[in-house]
Design a protein around this motif. Sequence first.
Motif, PDB file in Angstrom:
ATOM      1  N   ILE A 142      43.121  47.495  35.284  1.00 22.06           N
ATOM      2  CA  ILE A 142      44.063  48.230  36.132  1.00 22.06           C
ATOM      3  C   ILE A 142      44.476  49.475  35.352  1.00 22.06           C
ATOM      4  O   ILE A 142      45.021  49.376  34.248  1.00 22.06           O
ATOM      5  CB  ILE A 142      45.288  47.376  36.483  1.00 22.06           C
ATOM      6  CG1 ILE A 142      44.839  46.123  37.224  1.00 22.06           C
ATOM      7  CG2 ILE A 142      46.275  48.171  37.330  1.00 22.06           C
ATOM      8  CD1 ILE A 142      45.963  45.149  37.486  1.00 22.06           C
ATOM      9  N   PHE A 185      44.796  42.327  43.595  1.00 23.14           N
ATOM     10  CA  PHE A 185      43.795  42.949  42.735  1.00 23.14           C
ATOM     11  C   PHE A 185      42.606  41.989  42.592  1.00 23.14           C
ATOM     12  O   PHE A 185      42.734  40.902  42.005  1.00 23.14           O
ATOM     13  CB  PHE A 185      44.382  43.258  41.354  1.00 23.14           C
ATOM     14  CG  PHE A 185      45.541  44.213  41.380  1.00 23.14           C
ATOM     15  CD1 PHE A 185      45.338  45.551  41.659  1.00 23.14           C
ATOM     16  CD2 PHE A 185      46.830  43.762  41.160  1.00 23.14           C
ATOM     17  CE1 PHE A 185      46.419  46.437  41.688  1.00 23.14           C
ATOM     18  CE2 PHE A 185      47.904  44.637  41.192  1.00 23.14           C
ATOM     19  CZ  PHE A 185      47.697  45.979  41.460  1.00 23.14           C
ATOM     20  N   ASN A 236      38.314  46.130  39.624  1.00 30.13           N
ATOM     21  CA  ASN A 236      38.904  47.225  38.850  1.00 30.13           C
ATOM     22  C   ASN A 236      39.614  48.188  39.793  1.00 30.13           C
ATOM     23  O   ASN A 236      39.035  48.618  40.808  1.00 30.13           O
ATOM     24  CB  ASN A 236      37.839  47.974  38.061  1.00 30.13           C
ATOM     25  CG  ASN A 236      37.240  47.114  36.971  1.00 30.13           C
ATOM     26  OD1 ASN A 236      37.803  46.092  36.592  1.00 30.13           O
ATOM     27  ND2 ASN A 236      36.080  47.525  36.460  1.00 30.13           N
ATOM     28  N   THR A 237      40.885  48.519  39.442  1.00 33.34           N
ATOM     29  CA  THR A 237      41.712  49.313  40.355  1.00 33.34           C
ATOM     30  C   THR A 237      42.373  50.456  39.595  1.00 33.34           C
ATOM     31  O   THR A 237      42.930  50.251  38.514  1.00 33.34           O
ATOM     32  CB  THR A 237      42.805  48.447  41.012  1.00 33.34           C
ATOM     33  OG1 THR A 237      42.176  47.353  41.682  1.00 33.34           O
ATOM     34  CG2 THR A 237      43.625  49.261  41.998  1.00 33.34           C
ATOM     35  N   ASP A 238      42.318  51.654  40.202  1.00 30.61           N
ATOM     36  CA  ASP A 238      43.013  52.825  39.663  1.00 30.61           C
ATOM     37  C   ASP A 238      44.234  53.087  40.528  1.00 30.61           C
ATOM     38  O   ASP A 238      44.108  53.413  41.716  1.00 30.61           O
ATOM     39  CB  ASP A 238      42.090  54.038  39.645  1.00 30.61           C
ATOM     40  CG  ASP A 238      42.740  55.267  38.996  1.00 30.61           C
ATOM     41  OD1 ASP A 238      43.899  55.152  38.534  1.00 30.61           O
ATOM     42  OD2 ASP A 238      42.081  56.319  38.961  1.00 30.61           O
TER      43      ASP A 238
END
Length: 830
Positions: free
Chosen positions: A34, A102, A105-107
């Motif tokens: 994250i 989530f 992969n997270t922005d």
Amino acid sequence: MKKLFPLLLLLVLSFNYTNSQRPGGDREKSSIQITGKVLEQGTDIPLEYATLVLQSVSDPNKITGGITDIDGNFNVESEPGNYNISIEYIGYKTIKKPNQSFTKNTDLGTIKLSFDAAELDAVEVVAEKTTVEVRLDKKVYNVGKDLTNSGANISDALSNIPSVTVDVDGAIALRGNGNVRILINGRPSALAGFGSTDALRQLPADAIEKVEVITSPSARYDAEGTAGILNIILKREKTLGFNGSVNTTVGFPKASSITSNLNFRTDNFNIFNTIGYQYREGPGNGYSDNFYKDTILGNLDRIIEDRDIDRLNKGININLGVEYFMTKTSSITASAFGRFSNGKDVTGNSTIRFITPNLDSRTFRQEIENEDDKSYQLSLNYINNINDEGHKLTADFQYSADKEVKPTTIQENNTFPDTELLAQENIFETEKQNEVLAQVDYVLPIGDAQFEAGYRGNFEESDTDYQLNELNLDSGEFVTNNGLTNRFIYTQNVNAVYSQYGNKYGDFSFLLGLRLENTQLKGDVTGVDLEALQEILGPGIDLNFNNNYLGLFPTLNLIYELNEMENITLGYNRRINRPRGYFINPFPSRSSRTNIFQGNPDLAPAFANAYDLGYLKRWDKLTLTSSIYFQKESNAFERIQETTGQTTTDGIEIIRSLPINLSTNQRIGSEIGILYNPKKWLRLNGSFNFFQFNTEGIFNDVDYGAKNTSWFSRFSSKVTLPGKVDWQTNAFYRGPSQNAQTDSKGIFSLDLAFSKDVFKDNGTISLNVNDLLNSRKRRSFTETEFFTSDSEFQWRQRQFTLSFIYRINEKKKNNRGGQRGGGGDEEYGD
């Protein structure tokens, strides 16, 4: 504190996460990243050490998270799942995002935090307090928002620091002892002047961040100064972006100034700049009533002198520096300082002379001294924080130069019963001083212990070129006085190495050090009739000398923590007092025809052993500091007054003041200080210092032994009035004192200041009254076997000052992030 808070929070989060795992259970091997960026709302400044918190929705005890880097970026590894997330930073509003899913992969993108006004108010209350930190070898006073410093100079600001006094001449003393070493950012500096504190009157007080009062210096510090050390730490902004402040003042008697402190900081470099202009007129006055015994004046037996002094000083100060961050742990800083000032002092001395009880004559003496002063300083500083445990290497190089040109005209006339010219002199004096400093310090942590070692070299030279032309009353032409016209070159070189070791065992800590110093004092007199000068000085005084002194200076500092809020400290150190050029220069001053000051080339350094026992106790709203101290000094300096055997053109014998080495000087004392903040709108600060010294010594068959008991006390209060107007009162009293020949009376002074924040707290307007009662005057009575003198002197009359500060891109005492490793004020003098 900005760094400590998120780091502690992260440790707590990690602890909770670890303990939330089921015994014997396995953590899932799959994980996601994250990422995101945290900026300040409105300025887009990255917030370093902001905290991202992830709390599992299914198991609230399951918490993890991370902190941002120098660029505001975060990258947190976590298991897939649903989380309540929050982004936090002290002084800013927390952003919360509940029940976020989530699975990959997270922005999170860019997150902007805005100021929390309520929390900032609480932060500012802490930041504005004058607080004290006790360390092994020093007390650190964070000056805070002292209103009486608005429009004031550094010398004025020091007078508000506990244990410190500044007399009417500007002389600085620590615990009543005038032999105090002044440092700027841990180093000797042209900013503080060369052996004189006059330069501190030309620098603005709002440039100070904190003052370190070092009464028991460790081996890291120069052994100079038997009273101890005052280390003035100047401000340097640590926030990214462009910011600063502009301060303007006007005052009466005539005074005006404008100072800008500007800073531009990026990830790779920090540019800081201070520019100031000052104009100040300083009216002062003096009075003395002198009775002479027997044949000193022939038939005259009483002279009354009444002096009026008009001072004018104007000048520009410029300080420009660049700090370049070579890596995350190392930086190099280059800075240049310049001071360009010129002044004019006009002293009128009206003299009434008696053959008691009848008036005999009147004279008037006028002295006009012009001064053109140019000072320069170039500095280079390298810092390498090798690791986070405190392993560090620093290196410094500094060159300072100063040139003063002081042409002076003196004229004295009879005004009663006849009008006639008695004497006229033209003095041409040029003084050049330069100093080179080279220093290396190395710190090596060894577990809980720490080892330090280093070298410092100070190389100073002063060159005084002095010419005296006297008017021949018979021919009407000026003739050079070859007995006093001269060139005096004084050199002081000090080479020192030191090492020290510190460790902590439970609640007990110690710091043990040893410093080896070699001092060379060299004097060279040229361009003078040595035979005529030797007759003035007397036999046995070596005008051309080269003396070397090698000394060991051990130090020991102990601290015992009774609890988190209470400790006891004990310190021992050996110190040296080296004579400055003014005390060595054998050529007499010309401030008076009948009373002169003359240096002594035979003056040797004085040495002292000092002991200090301290106690500190903190409560929620109260801080108490106290200490008992003892010092024994050998070869102590003392000014004595004696006849010279010479007379003026009208037959008056000349009396001189001469510094000499007396055998011993013992000083014992105690002090107590209180910082009390009972309410948000009320802050109180008080201190009391009591001391006794005993001097023993004989010179020219005259016993100059004396015993003196004295004290001084100060009190300060700050009250926030309705309408958010701040009102501060500072009161100071120094008790009577005595030495072998002079009794000095007590001095009381009172300062008032009012301030109000304007333009949404970006600006502050202040009114300051310095010496409200116009009572800061030195009154003394001197008695020798030749004469008595009852005198009064006032350096500067009561001063009114109106000032305005405007802050650029910075809230008052805010605590934004942006600091990175490898540089900063905290590196100096720790």
